[in-house]
Design a protein around this motif. Structure first.
Motif, PDB file in Angstrom:
ATOM      1  N   THR A   1       0.822  -1.209   0.000  1.00  0.00           N
ATOM      2  CA  THR A   1       0.000   0.000   0.000  1.00  0.00           C
ATOM      3  C   THR A   1       0.858   1.262   0.000  1.00  0.00           C
ATOM      4  OG1 THR A   1      -0.158  -0.006   2.426  1.00  0.00           O
ATOM      5  CG2 THR A   1      -1.872  -1.161   1.202  1.00  0.00           C
ATOM      6  N   MET A   2       0.394   2.264  -0.745  1.00  0.00           N
ATOM      7  CA  MET A   2       1.065   3.560  -0.776  1.00  0.00           C
ATOM      8  C   MET A   2       0.709   4.356   0.480  1.00  0.00           C
ATOM      9  SD  MET A   2       0.778   4.742  -4.768  1.00  0.00           S
ATOM     10  CE  MET A   2      -1.012   4.718  -4.791  1.00  0.00           C
ATOM     11  N   GLU A   3       1.594   5.261   0.850  1.00  0.00           N
ATOM     12  CA  GLU A   3       1.354   6.049   2.060  1.00  0.00           C
ATOM     13  C   GLU A   3       2.159   7.339   2.005  1.00  0.00           C
ATOM     14  OE1 GLU A   3       2.117   5.488   6.863  1.00  0.00           O
ATOM     15  OE2 GLU A   3       1.645   3.719   5.650  1.00  0.00           O
ATOM     16  N   ILE A   4       1.608   8.385   2.604  1.00  0.00           N
ATOM     17  CA  ILE A   4       2.341   9.628   2.814  1.00  0.00           C
ATOM     18  C   ILE A   4       2.343   9.926   4.310  1.00  0.00           C
ATOM     19  CG2 ILE A   4       1.764  10.524   0.522  1.00  0.00           C
ATOM     20  CD1 ILE A   4      -0.270  12.389   1.959  1.00  0.00           C
ATOM     21  N   PRO A   5       3.132  10.886   4.772  1.00  0.00           N
ATOM     22  CA  PRO A   5       3.115  11.221   6.198  1.00  0.00           C
ATOM     23  C   PRO A   5       1.729  11.680   6.650  1.00  0.00           C
ATOM     24  CG  PRO A   5       5.060  12.149   5.158  1.00  0.00           C
ATOM     25  CD  PRO A   5       4.193  11.622   4.060  1.00  0.00           C
ATOM     26  N   PRO A   6       1.407  11.510   7.933  1.00  0.00           N
ATOM     27  CA  PRO A   6       0.098  11.947   8.443  1.00  0.00           C
ATOM     28  C   PRO A   6      -0.130  13.436   8.191  1.00  0.00           C
ATOM     29  CG  PRO A   6       1.248  10.590  10.063  1.00  0.00           C
ATOM     30  CD  PRO A   6       2.234  10.866   8.971  1.00  0.00           C
ATOM     31  N   LEU A   7      -1.386  13.802   7.933  1.00  0.00           N
ATOM     32  CA  LEU A   7      -1.747  15.195   7.656  1.00  0.00           C
ATOM     33  C   LEU A   7      -2.141  15.861   8.978  1.00  0.00           C
ATOM     34  CD1 LEU A   7      -3.825  14.723   4.375  1.00  0.00           C
ATOM     35  CD2 LEU A   7      -1.362  15.103   4.652  1.00  0.00           C
ATOM     36  N   ARG A   8      -1.215  16.596   9.554  1.00  0.00           N
ATOM     37  CA  ARG A   8      -1.422  17.168  10.884  1.00  0.00           C
ATOM     38  C   ARG A   8      -1.244  18.680  10.932  1.00  0.00           C
ATOM     39  NH1 ARG A   8       2.333  12.536  13.743  1.00  0.00           N
ATOM     40  NH2 ARG A   8       0.770  10.844  13.741  1.00  0.00           N
ATOM     41  N   ASP A   9      -1.125  19.309   9.764  1.00  0.00           N
ATOM     42  CA  ASP A   9      -0.890  20.753   9.726  1.00  0.00           C
ATOM     43  C   ASP A   9      -2.239  21.472   9.672  1.00  0.00           C
ATOM     44  OD1 ASP A   9      -0.268  23.416   9.046  1.00  0.00           O
ATOM     45  OD2 ASP A   9       1.578  22.792   8.055  1.00  0.00           O
ATOM     46  N   GLY A  10      -2.693  21.957  10.822  1.00  0.00           N
ATOM     47  CA  GLY A  10      -3.983  22.630  10.893  1.00  0.00           C
ATOM     48  C   GLY A  10      -4.041  23.897  10.081  1.00  0.00           C
ATOM     49  N   ASN A  11      -2.913  24.603   9.962  1.00  0.00           N
ATOM     50  CA  ASN A  11      -2.902  25.847   9.188  1.00  0.00           C
ATOM     51  C   ASN A  11      -3.114  25.572   7.693  1.00  0.00           C
ATOM     52  OD1 ASN A  11      -2.459  27.458  11.455  1.00  0.00           O
ATOM     53  ND2 ASN A  11      -0.229  27.246  11.297  1.00  0.00           N
ATOM     54  N   ARG A  12      -2.444  24.531   7.196  1.00  0.00           N
ATOM     55  CA  ARG A  12      -2.652  24.175   5.787  1.00  0.00           C
ATOM     56  C   ARG A  12      -4.103  23.758   5.544  1.00  0.00           C
ATOM     57  NH1 ARG A  12       2.105  23.658   2.889  1.00  0.00           N
ATOM     58  NH2 ARG A  12       3.989  23.234   4.098  1.00  0.00           N
ATOM     59  N   ASP A  13      -4.626  22.962   6.465  1.00  0.00           N
ATOM     60  CA  ASP A  13      -5.987  22.488   6.307  1.00  0.00           C
ATOM     61  C   ASP A  13      -6.972  23.654   6.299  1.00  0.00           C
ATOM     62  OD1 ASP A  13      -7.727  20.306   5.943  1.00  0.00           O
ATOM     63  OD2 ASP A  13      -8.283  20.342   8.061  1.00  0.00           O
ATOM     64  N   ALA A  14      -6.765  24.602   7.199  1.00  0.00           N
ATOM     65  CA  ALA A  14      -7.651  25.758   7.278  1.00  0.00           C
ATOM     66  C   ALA A  14      -7.557  26.618   6.016  1.00  0.00           C
ATOM     67  CB  ALA A  14      -7.318  26.589   8.514  1.00  0.00           C
ATOM     68  N   ALA A  15      -6.346  26.768   5.489  1.00  0.00           N
ATOM     69  CA  ALA A  15      -6.163  27.567   4.281  1.00  0.00           C
ATOM     70  C   ALA A  15      -6.866  26.925   3.083  1.00  0.00           C
ATOM     71  CB  ALA A  15      -4.674  27.743   3.988  1.00  0.00           C
ATOM     72  N   VAL A  16      -6.782  25.588   2.986  1.00  0.00           N
ATOM     73  CA  VAL A  16      -7.461  24.892   1.897  1.00  0.00           C
ATOM     74  C   VAL A  16      -8.972  25.042   2.029  1.00  0.00           C
ATOM     75  CG1 VAL A  16      -7.988  22.604   0.975  1.00  0.00           C
ATOM     76  CG2 VAL A  16      -5.614  23.251   1.391  1.00  0.00           C
ATOM     77  N   LEU A  17      -9.489  24.873   3.230  1.00  0.00           N
ATOM     78  CA  LEU A  17     -10.932  25.013   3.444  1.00  0.00           C
ATOM     79  C   LEU A  17     -11.408  26.413   3.076  1.00  0.00           C
ATOM     80  CD1 LEU A  17     -11.547  23.073   6.781  1.00  0.00           C
ATOM     81  CD2 LEU A  17     -12.468  22.532   4.527  1.00  0.00           C
ATOM     82  N   ALA A  18     -10.619  27.419   3.454  1.00  0.00           N
ATOM     83  CA  ALA A  18     -10.993  28.796   3.120  1.00  0.00           C
ATOM     84  C   ALA A  18     -11.028  28.999   1.610  1.00  0.00           C
ATOM     85  CB  ALA A  18     -10.018  29.770   3.773  1.00  0.00           C
ATOM     86  N   GLY A  19     -10.077  28.382   0.909  1.00  0.00           N
ATOM     87  CA  GLY A  19     -10.025  28.517  -0.541  1.00  0.00           C
ATOM     88  C   GLY A  19     -11.179  27.847  -1.246  1.00  0.00           C
ATOM     89  N   LEU A  20     -11.788  26.863  -0.585  1.00  0.00           N
ATOM     90  CA  LEU A  20     -12.916  26.167  -1.193  1.00  0.00           C
ATOM     91  C   LEU A  20     -14.223  26.920  -1.011  1.00  0.00           C
ATOM     92  CD1 LEU A  20     -12.056  22.487  -0.188  1.00  0.00           C
ATOM     93  CD2 LEU A  20     -11.804  23.559  -2.441  1.00  0.00           C
ATOM     94  N   GLY A  21     -14.197  27.954  -0.187  1.00  0.00           N
ATOM     95  CA  GLY A  21     -15.368  28.828  -0.061  1.00  0.00           C
ATOM     96  C   GLY A  21     -16.622  28.149   0.428  1.00  0.00           C
ATOM     97  N   GLY A  22     -16.472  27.178   1.294  1.00  0.00           N
ATOM     98  CA  GLY A  22     -17.650  26.520   1.855  1.00  0.00           C
ATOM     99  C   GLY A  22     -18.256  25.449   0.991  1.00  0.00           C
ATOM    100  N   ALA A  23     -17.566  25.052  -0.089  1.00  0.00           N
ATOM    101  CA  ALA A  23     -18.100  23.980  -0.942  1.00  0.00           C
ATOM    102  C   ALA A  23     -18.239  22.699  -0.141  1.00  0.00           C
ATOM    103  CB  ALA A  23     -17.171  23.761  -2.143  1.00  0.00           C
ATOM    104  N   GLY A  24     -19.345  21.999  -0.357  1.00  0.00           N
ATOM    105  CA  GLY A  24     -19.602  20.778   0.392  1.00  0.00           C
ATOM    106  C   GLY A  24     -19.211  19.538  -0.376  1.00  0.00           C
ATOM    107  N   LYS A  25     -20.072  19.099  -1.286  1.00  0.00           N
ATOM    108  CA  LYS A  25     -19.801  17.907  -2.079  1.00  0.00           C
ATOM    109  C   LYS A  25     -18.908  18.288  -3.255  1.00  0.00           C
ATOM    110  CE  LYS A  25     -22.273  14.152  -4.418  1.00  0.00           C
ATOM    111  NZ  LYS A  25     -23.625  13.651  -4.805  1.00  0.00           N
ATOM    112  N   ILE A  26     -17.680  17.780  -3.252  1.00  0.00           N
ATOM    113  CA  ILE A  26     -16.688  18.214  -4.238  1.00  0.00           C
ATOM    114  C   ILE A  26     -16.267  17.049  -5.116  1.00  0.00           C
ATOM    115  CG2 ILE A  26     -14.389  19.184  -4.567  1.00  0.00           C
ATOM    116  CD1 ILE A  26     -14.676  20.518  -1.840  1.00  0.00           C
ATOM    117  N   VAL A  27     -16.299  17.270  -6.414  1.00  0.00           N
ATOM    118  CA  VAL A  27     -15.731  16.336  -7.379  1.00  0.00           C
ATOM    119  C   VAL A  27     -14.483  16.992  -7.964  1.00  0.00           C
ATOM    120  CG1 VAL A  27     -16.064  15.135  -9.579  1.00  0.00           C
ATOM    121  CG2 VAL A  27     -17.930  15.251  -7.914  1.00  0.00           C
ATOM    122  N   GLY A  28     -13.374  16.301  -7.871  1.00  0.00           N
ATOM    123  CA  GLY A  28     -12.130  16.838  -8.415  1.00  0.00           C
ATOM    124  C   GLY A  28     -11.925  16.418  -9.859  1.00  0.00           C
ATOM    125  N   PHE A  29     -11.390  17.342 -10.643  1.00  0.00           N
ATOM    126  CA  PHE A  29     -10.977  17.058 -12.019  1.00  0.00           C
ATOM    127  C   PHE A  29      -9.469  17.318 -12.099  1.00  0.00           C
ATOM    128  CE2 PHE A  29     -14.933  17.930 -14.923  1.00  0.00           C
ATOM    129  CZ  PHE A  29     -15.644  16.944 -14.251  1.00  0.00           C
TER     130      PHE A  29
END
Length: 363
Positions: free
Chosen positions: A178-206
């Protein structure tokens, strides 16, 4: 220029090995598991992720070994704190900082080097110049294969298994595919991404781009697929991922579909990307690095293959999460690489991708 530099490197290696005639050994002379290992996976995101099962298996098989990881500097931020290695050395591409990289590797004093993926001829040369006595690489036609400690025979198997075969030959018995990356524990990065999504809920990535044009589904097809998805579900937001040079592709989708499409091409660095992708309900993608990242994160994917074969580089874990559309576009490989276009990917219709998308939702 590159050919001239390759010739210089060949001559340098010949002189080096004349001065160190006993360094390189066949794998049959390995009497015990090496205490110091060098692993090389020094190319782009996808191939580095495909190497993580072998790196994990090395650590689990040889828990006392010191493992040095040679990784491309552009990919390295994603692997900060990767728990399966002890030291990270940056690869700068081609011949940039070549001898300073050699000096860093020699300081690690590796006994064995495992090349999971690297650009030749630099990859085998770096392994030789690191001082490693045993050098392994999956089947290769490189003229420098004469320096390898074992010649693997090609197999019809997934790329992950090719790399795990190196671990097995070294004596590894604890195999984790199985593939793996380090655990995602950076709250600042997570908050910045959420802010950039502008409250979008159900997201499909392209993921609209790919490393080669022949692995890219046409952007007009993505546009028609977006229209179908948005019409079918008023709660969906489509987020377009890609690097900065792919931003114009994302803008085409925004122009065609309006504000329910967010163009995030070039907006996030590689260390931010997993925080974005883990918000997706599904990622529609070709054979790309973000596809492998989504798989490593346990995010469902709908992947499109034609010039490439999913049996070699497609989803290999969590099969119930991932759906593949495969066409036979192997004809493009008869052309020189620079002449290959998206004709193979055009074999995949918008209608069948949308049908697969709906099947993913109801799985």
């Amino acid at each position: 220029m590159a050919r001239f530099l390759h010739k210089l490197l060949d001559r340098y290696l010949e002189r080096y090995l004349r001065a160190h005639p006993q360094q390189l050994q066949p794998i049959e002379r390995l009497e015990r598991p090496p205490a110091r290992l060098l692993v090389i996976s020094s190319t782009a995101l996808g191939d580095t992720l495909l190497s993580t099962p072998a790196i994990k298996s090395l650590r689990k098989s040889f828990p006392e070994a010191r493992i040095t990881f040679l990784v491309h500097r552009n990919v390295a931020p994603l692997f900060a704190g990767f728990p399966y290695v002890d030291e990270t050395v940056l690869y700068h591409g081609g011949y940039r900082r070549f001898f300073s990289t050699v000096a860093e590797l020699r300081r690690q004093q590796p006994e064995a080097a495992l090349i999971f993926h690297g650009n030749g001829p630099q990859d085998i040369a770096l392994a030789v110049l690191s001082g490693a006595r045993f050098i392994l690489k999956h089947p290769t036609a490189s003229p420098q294969r004469i320096y390898l400690s074992h010649q693997f025979m090609p197999k019809r198997q997934h790329t992950i298994e090719d790399r795990l075969d190196l671990v097995r030959l070294l004596g590894g018995t604890v195999i984790d595919p199985t593939m793996e990356i380090p655990p995602l524990r950076d709250g600042n990065r997570d908050a910045a991404v959420l802010a950039g999504l502008g409250g979008a809920g159900k997201i499909v990535g392209f993921q609209v781009g790919a490393s080669h044009p022949y692995n890219m589904w046409p952007i007009d097809n993505f546009g028609r697929l977006a229209e179908k998805i948005l019409a079918a579900d008023p709660e969906v937001t489509i987020v377009v991922t890609g690097v900065d040079r792919e931003r114009p592709l994302g803008e085409k989708l925004v122009h065609a579909c309006g504000n329910r499409v967010l163009n995030c091409c070039g907006r996030y660095g590689i260390a931010d990307l997993p925080y974005l992708i883990r918000r997706f309900s599904l990622l529609v993608t070709g054979d790309t690095g973000p596809m492998h990242l989504a798989i490593a994160l346990g995010v469902p994917t709908l992947s499109l293959f034609s010039a490439a074969n999913h049996l070699g580089t497609g989803p290999y874990q969590d099969p119930t999460l991932h759906r593949v559309i495969q066409k036979d576009g192997s004809f493009v490989h008869r052309l020189p690489k620079k002449q290959r276009d998206d004709s193979a990917m055009r074999l995949i219709s918008v209608e069948e991708v949308f049908a697969a998308y709906e099947a993913c939702l109801h799985h």
